[in-house]
Design a protein around this motif. Structure first.
Motif, PDB file in Angstrom:
ATOM      1  N   VAL A  40       0.856  -1.184   0.000  1.00 15.97           N
ATOM      2  CA  VAL A  40       0.000   0.000   0.000  1.00 15.97           C
ATOM      3  C   VAL A  40       0.893   1.235   0.000  1.00 15.97           C
ATOM      4  O   VAL A  40       1.858   1.299   0.758  1.00 15.97           O
ATOM      5  CB  VAL A  40      -0.902   0.036   1.252  1.00 15.97           C
ATOM      6  N   ALA A  41       0.576   2.201  -0.828  1.00  9.78           N
ATOM      7  CA  ALA A  41       1.281   3.486  -0.808  1.00  9.78           C
ATOM      8  C   ALA A  41       0.328   4.516  -0.225  1.00  9.78           C
ATOM      9  O   ALA A  41      -0.879   4.443  -0.414  1.00  9.78           O
ATOM     10  CB  ALA A  41       1.712   3.888  -2.214  1.00  9.78           C
ATOM     11  N   GLY A  42       0.859   5.468   0.515  1.00  9.85           N
ATOM     12  CA  GLY A  42       0.024   6.497   1.120  1.00  9.85           C
ATOM     13  C   GLY A  42      -0.422   6.156   2.529  1.00  9.85           C
ATOM     14  O   GLY A  42      -1.158   6.908   3.142  1.00  9.85           O
ATOM     15  N   LEU A  43       0.030   5.021   3.036  1.00  8.50           N
ATOM     16  CA  LEU A  43      -0.291   4.604   4.395  1.00  8.50           C
ATOM     17  C   LEU A  43       0.978   4.035   5.012  1.00  8.50           C
ATOM     18  O   LEU A  43       1.589   3.127   4.451  1.00  8.50           O
ATOM     19  CB  LEU A  43      -1.382   3.530   4.393  1.00  8.50           C
ATOM     20  N   ALA A  72       8.146  11.201   5.709  1.00  9.01           N
ATOM     21  CA  ALA A  72       6.862  11.047   5.018  1.00  9.01           C
ATOM     22  C   ALA A  72       6.524  12.201   4.089  1.00  9.01           C
ATOM     23  O   ALA A  72       5.954  11.994   3.040  1.00  9.01           O
ATOM     24  CB  ALA A  72       5.738  10.850   6.026  1.00  9.01           C
ATOM     25  N   GLY A  73       6.858  13.403   4.414  1.00 12.29           N
ATOM     26  CA  GLY A  73       6.481  14.547   3.591  1.00 12.29           C
ATOM     27  C   GLY A  73       7.537  14.993   2.607  1.00 12.29           C
ATOM     28  O   GLY A  73       7.455  16.092   2.077  1.00 12.29           O
ATOM     29  N   THR A  74       8.520  14.146   2.349  1.00 13.42           N
ATOM     30  CA  THR A  74       9.625  14.566   1.491  1.00 13.42           C
ATOM     31  C   THR A  74       9.312  14.491   0.003  1.00 13.42           C
ATOM     32  O   THR A  74      10.077  15.006  -0.800  1.00 13.42           O
ATOM     33  CB  THR A  74      10.891  13.732   1.791  1.00 13.42           C
ATOM     34  N   THR A  75       8.216  13.879  -0.380  1.00 14.69           N
ATOM     35  CA  THR A  75       7.830  13.783  -1.790  1.00 14.69           C
ATOM     36  C   THR A  75       6.308  13.733  -1.916  1.00 14.69           C
ATOM     37  O   THR A  75       5.631  13.248  -1.020  1.00 14.69           O
ATOM     38  CB  THR A  75       8.466  12.533  -2.455  1.00 14.69           C
ATOM     39  N   ALA A  76       5.809  14.225  -3.023  1.00  8.99           N
ATOM     40  CA  ALA A  76       4.364  14.168  -3.258  1.00  8.99           C
ATOM     41  C   ALA A  76       3.935  12.784  -3.737  1.00  8.99           C
ATOM     42  O   ALA A  76       2.773  12.415  -3.619  1.00  8.99           O
ATOM     43  CB  ALA A  76       3.959  15.218  -4.292  1.00  8.99           C
ATOM     44  N   ASP A  77       4.882  12.017  -4.266  1.00  9.46           N
ATOM     45  CA  ASP A  77       4.599  10.666  -4.746  1.00  9.46           C
ATOM     46  C   ASP A  77       4.805   9.682  -3.589  1.00  9.46           C
ATOM     47  O   ASP A  77       5.906   9.576  -3.050  1.00  9.46           O
ATOM     48  CB  ASP A  77       5.534  10.322  -5.907  1.00  9.46           C
ATOM     49  N   HIS A  78       3.762   8.978  -3.209  1.00  4.23           N
ATOM     50  CA  HIS A  78       3.830   8.079  -2.058  1.00  4.23           C
ATOM     51  C   HIS A  78       4.614   6.803  -2.325  1.00  4.23           C
ATOM     52  O   HIS A  78       5.084   6.156  -1.405  1.00  4.23           O
ATOM     53  CB  HIS A  78       2.421   7.707  -1.586  1.00  4.23           C
ATOM     54  N   TYR A  85      10.403   2.973   2.997  1.00  5.52           N
ATOM     55  CA  TYR A  85       9.980   2.588   4.351  1.00  5.52           C
ATOM     56  C   TYR A  85       9.971   1.075   4.502  1.00  5.52           C
ATOM     57  O   TYR A  85      10.429   0.540   5.514  1.00  5.52           O
ATOM     58  CB  TYR A  85       8.597   3.180   4.656  1.00  5.52           C
ATOM     59  N   ALA A  86       9.487   0.365   3.487  1.00  4.18           N
ATOM     60  CA  ALA A  86       9.467  -1.107   3.541  1.00  4.18           C
ATOM     61  C   ALA A  86      10.883  -1.655   3.677  1.00  4.18           C
ATOM     62  O   ALA A  86      11.135  -2.565   4.469  1.00  4.18           O
ATOM     63  CB  ALA A  86       8.796  -1.670   2.298  1.00  4.18           C
ATOM     64  N   ARG A  87      11.819  -1.107   2.914  1.00  2.30           N
ATOM     65  CA  ARG A  87      13.217  -1.561   3.010  1.00  2.30           C
ATOM     66  C   ARG A  87      13.810  -1.224   4.367  1.00  2.30           C
ATOM     67  O   ARG A  87      14.548  -2.004   4.960  1.00  2.30           O
ATOM     68  CB  ARG A  87      14.049  -0.965   1.873  1.00  2.30           C
ATOM     69  N   TRP A  88      13.487  -0.035   4.900  1.00  2.00           N
ATOM     70  CA  TRP A  88      13.985   0.362   6.211  1.00  2.00           C
ATOM     71  C   TRP A  88      13.457  -0.570   7.301  1.00  2.00           C
ATOM     72  O   TRP A  88      14.204  -0.986   8.184  1.00  2.00           O
ATOM     73  CB  TRP A  88      13.583   1.818   6.494  1.00  2.00           C
ATOM     74  N   VAL A  89      12.160  -0.913   7.236  1.00  3.05           N
ATOM     75  CA  VAL A  89      11.574  -1.833   8.216  1.00  3.05           C
ATOM     76  C   VAL A  89      12.310  -3.169   8.189  1.00  3.05           C
ATOM     77  O   VAL A  89      12.670  -3.717   9.234  1.00  3.05           O
ATOM     78  CB  VAL A  89      10.055  -2.033   7.961  1.00  3.05           C
ATOM     79  N   GLU A  90      12.554  -3.698   7.000  1.00  6.74           N
ATOM     80  CA  GLU A  90      13.263  -4.987   6.880  1.00  6.74           C
ATOM     81  C   GLU A  90      14.681  -4.900   7.424  1.00  6.74           C
ATOM     82  O   GLU A  90      15.158  -5.808   8.095  1.00  6.74           O
ATOM     83  CB  GLU A  90      13.302  -5.439   5.417  1.00  6.74           C
ATOM     84  N   ARG A  91      15.357  -3.811   7.121  1.00  3.60           N
ATOM     85  CA  ARG A  91      16.763  -3.658   7.507  1.00  3.60           C
ATOM     86  C   ARG A  91      16.940  -3.279   8.976  1.00  3.60           C
ATOM     87  O   ARG A  91      17.825  -3.799   9.654  1.00  3.60           O
ATOM     88  CB  ARG A  91      17.408  -2.594   6.610  1.00  3.60           C
ATOM     89  N   VAL A  92      16.098  -2.402   9.489  1.00  3.40           N
ATOM     90  CA  VAL A  92      16.311  -1.835  10.828  1.00  3.40           C
ATOM     91  C   VAL A  92      15.417  -2.471  11.890  1.00  3.40           C
ATOM     92  O   VAL A  92      15.899  -2.866  12.952  1.00  3.40           O
ATOM     93  CB  VAL A  92      16.108  -0.303  10.798  1.00  3.40           C
ATOM     94  N   LEU A  93      14.120  -2.571  11.634  1.00  8.35           N
ATOM     95  CA  LEU A  93      13.216  -3.079  12.670  1.00  8.35           C
ATOM     96  C   LEU A  93      13.155  -4.599  12.739  1.00  8.35           C
ATOM     97  O   LEU A  93      13.086  -5.161  13.829  1.00  8.35           O
ATOM     98  CB  LEU A  93      11.794  -2.540  12.454  1.00  8.35           C
ATOM     99  N   LYS A  94      13.163  -5.268  11.593  1.00 14.78           N
ATOM    100  CA  LYS A  94      12.980  -6.721  11.599  1.00 14.78           C
ATOM    101  C   LYS A  94      13.987  -7.460  12.478  1.00 14.78           C
ATOM    102  O   LYS A  94      13.601  -8.373  13.203  1.00 14.78           O
ATOM    103  CB  LYS A  94      12.995  -7.272  10.178  1.00 14.78           C
TER     104      LYS A  94
END
Length: 100
Positions: A40-43, A72-78, A85-94
């Motif tokens: 999902v983009a935008g969430l 989150a607000g760095t680009t108008a394209d989500h 964010y998905a890559r960051w979650v996998e790399r940092v949080l997982k």
């Protein structure tokens, strides 16, 4: 010091019932992307919407919220944000919840 629970404490704070055992609780994450890209983009999910842990929930939630707030607000394209964010979650949080 904490006035909000004052009325509850004045009543003696008696439990409503006995202790209930919980079992089968695991650290689990909900992926934000699949092999095709972001689900999902935008969430942007954080906290229990993103990952359930037995001991690190608040820490991981705050870490995710900080990342979202910073980027989150760095680009108008989500879509780029969602992928990053998905890559960051996998790399940092997982690693923080998948070690068990």
């Amino acid at each position: 010091m904490f006035p909000a629970p004052g009325a509850w404490l004045a009543e003696g704070g008696k439990p409503a019932g006995g202790v209930h055992i919980m079992a089968g609780l695991d650290n689990k994450g909900s992926p934000t992307a699949d092999p095709g890209g972001p689900v999902v983009a935008g969430l942007a999910r954080a906290g229990d919407a993103l990952v359930h842990t037995l001991t690190q929930g608040a820490t991981l939630a705050l870490w995710a919220a900080r990342k979202i707030a910073a980027t989150a607000g760095t680009t108008a394209d989500h879509h780029p944000f969602a992928g990053d964010y998905a890559r960051w979650v996998e790399r940092v949080l997982k690693p923080g919840y998948s070690f068990r």
